[in-house]
Scaffold this motif. Structure first.
Motif, PDB file in Angstrom:
ATOM      1  N   LEU A 207      38.235  38.187  58.231  1.00 24.81           N
ATOM      2  CA  LEU A 207      39.137  39.097  57.517  1.00 24.81           C
ATOM      3  C   LEU A 207      39.340  38.548  56.107  1.00 24.81           C
ATOM      4  O   LEU A 207      39.782  37.411  55.936  1.00 24.81           O
ATOM      5  N   GLN A 208      39.013  39.368  55.103  1.00 26.65           N
ATOM      6  CA  GLN A 208      39.037  38.942  53.707  1.00 26.65           C
ATOM      7  C   GLN A 208      39.927  39.857  52.883  1.00 26.65           C
ATOM      8  O   GLN A 208      40.012  41.059  53.153  1.00 26.65           O
ATOM      9  N   LYS A 209      40.552  39.279  51.856  1.00 25.95           N
ATOM     10  CA  LYS A 209      41.392  40.060  50.948  1.00 25.95           C
ATOM     11  C   LYS A 209      41.046  39.716  49.509  1.00 25.95           C
ATOM     12  O   LYS A 209      40.845  38.547  49.179  1.00 25.95           O
ATOM     13  N   SER A 210      40.972  40.741  48.680  1.00 28.07           N
ATOM     14  CA  SER A 210      40.658  40.518  47.268  1.00 28.07           C
ATOM     15  C   SER A 210      41.926  40.230  46.481  1.00 28.07           C
ATOM     16  O   SER A 210      43.002  40.750  46.790  1.00 28.07           O
ATOM     17  N   THR A 211      41.821  39.388  45.457  1.00 27.59           N
ATOM     18  CA  THR A 211      42.947  39.049  44.595  1.00 27.59           C
ATOM     19  C   THR A 211      42.845  39.859  43.299  1.00 27.59           C
ATOM     20  O   THR A 211      41.781  40.418  42.990  1.00 27.59           O
TER      21      THR A 211
ATOM     22  N   GLY B 216      39.839  39.282  41.152  1.00 28.69           N
ATOM     23  CA  GLY B 216      38.513  39.550  41.703  1.00 28.69           C
ATOM     24  C   GLY B 216      38.007  38.552  42.719  1.00 28.69           C
ATOM     25  O   GLY B 216      36.906  38.713  43.251  1.00 28.69           O
ATOM     26  N   ARG B 217      38.769  37.517  43.033  1.00 31.93           N
ATOM     27  CA  ARG B 217      38.326  36.546  44.033  1.00 31.93           C
ATOM     28  C   ARG B 217      38.529  37.105  45.442  1.00 31.93           C
ATOM     29  O   ARG B 217      39.334  37.995  45.658  1.00 31.93           O
ATOM     30  N   ILE B 218      37.764  36.561  46.399  1.00 31.49           N
ATOM     31  CA  ILE B 218      37.895  36.941  47.795  1.00 31.49           C
ATOM     32  C   ILE B 218      38.535  35.778  48.552  1.00 31.49           C
ATOM     33  O   ILE B 218      38.041  34.649  48.504  1.00 31.49           O
ATOM     34  N   VAL B 219      39.631  36.053  49.234  1.00 31.76           N
ATOM     35  CA  VAL B 219      40.335  35.030  50.006  1.00 31.76           C
ATOM     36  C   VAL B 219      40.173  35.350  51.490  1.00 31.76           C
ATOM     37  O   VAL B 219      40.402  36.485  51.919  1.00 31.76           O
ATOM     38  N   VAL B 220      39.761  34.360  52.267  1.00 30.39           N
ATOM     39  CA  VAL B 220      39.629  34.542  53.710  1.00 30.39           C
ATOM     40  C   VAL B 220      40.992  34.368  54.354  1.00 30.39           C
ATOM     41  O   VAL B 220      41.619  33.314  54.247  1.00 30.39           O
ATOM     42  N   ILE B 221      41.438  35.396  55.026  1.00 31.50           N
ATOM     43  CA  ILE B 221      42.733  35.354  55.694  1.00 31.50           C
ATOM     44  C   ILE B 221      42.608  34.713  57.071  1.00 31.50           C
ATOM     45  O   ILE B 221      43.453  33.923  57.494  1.00 31.50           O
TER      46      ILE B 221
END
Length: 229
Positions: A62-66, A69-74
């Motif tokens: 599960l990933q969320k964009s900041t 533009g970065r992708i953070v893994v939740i």
């Protein structure tokens, strides 16, 4: 997967554990199973959704964009875990993107079917308990990022996903593991190189060999994780 195996999966899922067999059978009847290929996207952040899911096999990230533009893994979802339940009450859209890390199978349950079951008090009580556990997970995630270095986070990841084994078949890439423990690929590669030079970790062609000394080095950390589970 047979209906019997699906029923057993629902019984063991943390969200539904303890519910009576009749409720689990009805959930199984409502469920739709889907096969997913590696690198497939199950759903994207911001898209509308009316289903939540249980992972039957494989791994999903599960990933969320900041805003920059970065992708953070939740979170990296493991078999038996429920995810995307936020669309049931809080939001009509998925707040994260679900990327398939390896060949996987999910069970989808529609929002309208679950709402019908929530009229039953026993089911409703279990659901509230699950939401409280989710809140604790998010609190623990912040602590995890602040308290542990990359090696410790890698150790926690291996233990949570596969257990303290001497050999692990890794279905996902090094880049995906780095994202799962909130490390850059470069930092993760340097750590693996150091552990290899120490004779503790050897990662070759999807197989990770873990020396017993690695687990012993982090015995206190693993004991702490077990107590907090």
């Amino acid at each position: 997967m047979s209906q019997k195996l699906l029923l057993n999966l629902l019984r063991e899922a943390p969200l539904f554990r303890g519910l009576n067999d009749d409720v689990c059978r009805r959930l199984a009847e409502f469920s739709i199973r889907r096969q997913l290929a590696r690198r497939e996207t199950l759903f994207r952040e911001g898209t509308g959704g009316d289903c939540f899911f249980i992972l039957i096999s494989g791994r999903i990230q599960l990933q969320k964009s900041t805003p920059d533009g970065r992708i953070v893994v939740i979170r990296t979802v493991r078999p038996g875990e429920v995810f995307a339940e936020v669309v049931l009450f809080e939001s009509p859209v998925y707040p994260v993107t679900a990327e398939v890390l390896c060949k996987s199978e999910v069970c989808a349950i529609a929002r309208c079917d679950l709402l019908h079951l929530l009229d039953e008090r026993g089911f409703r009580d279990e659901w509230i308990k699950m939401l409280m556990n989710k809140q604790r997970y998010l609190t623990d995630r912040v602590r995890y990022l602040m308290a542990y270095d990359v090696e410790e986070r890698f150790c926690i990841f291996l233990n949570e996903q596969y257990g303290c084994r001497p050999k692990v078949h890794m279905e996902i890439s090094k880049q995906s593991v780095a994202a799962a423990i909130s490390a850059t690929p470069e930092t993760f590669s340097r750590m693996l190189g150091r552990l290899k030079s120490e004779g503790l970790i050897k990662w070759t062609a999807g197989e990770v060999q873990v020396d017993e000394r690695f687990w012993k080095r982090h015995a206190v950390l693993l004991e702490e994780q077990e107590q907090n589970a």
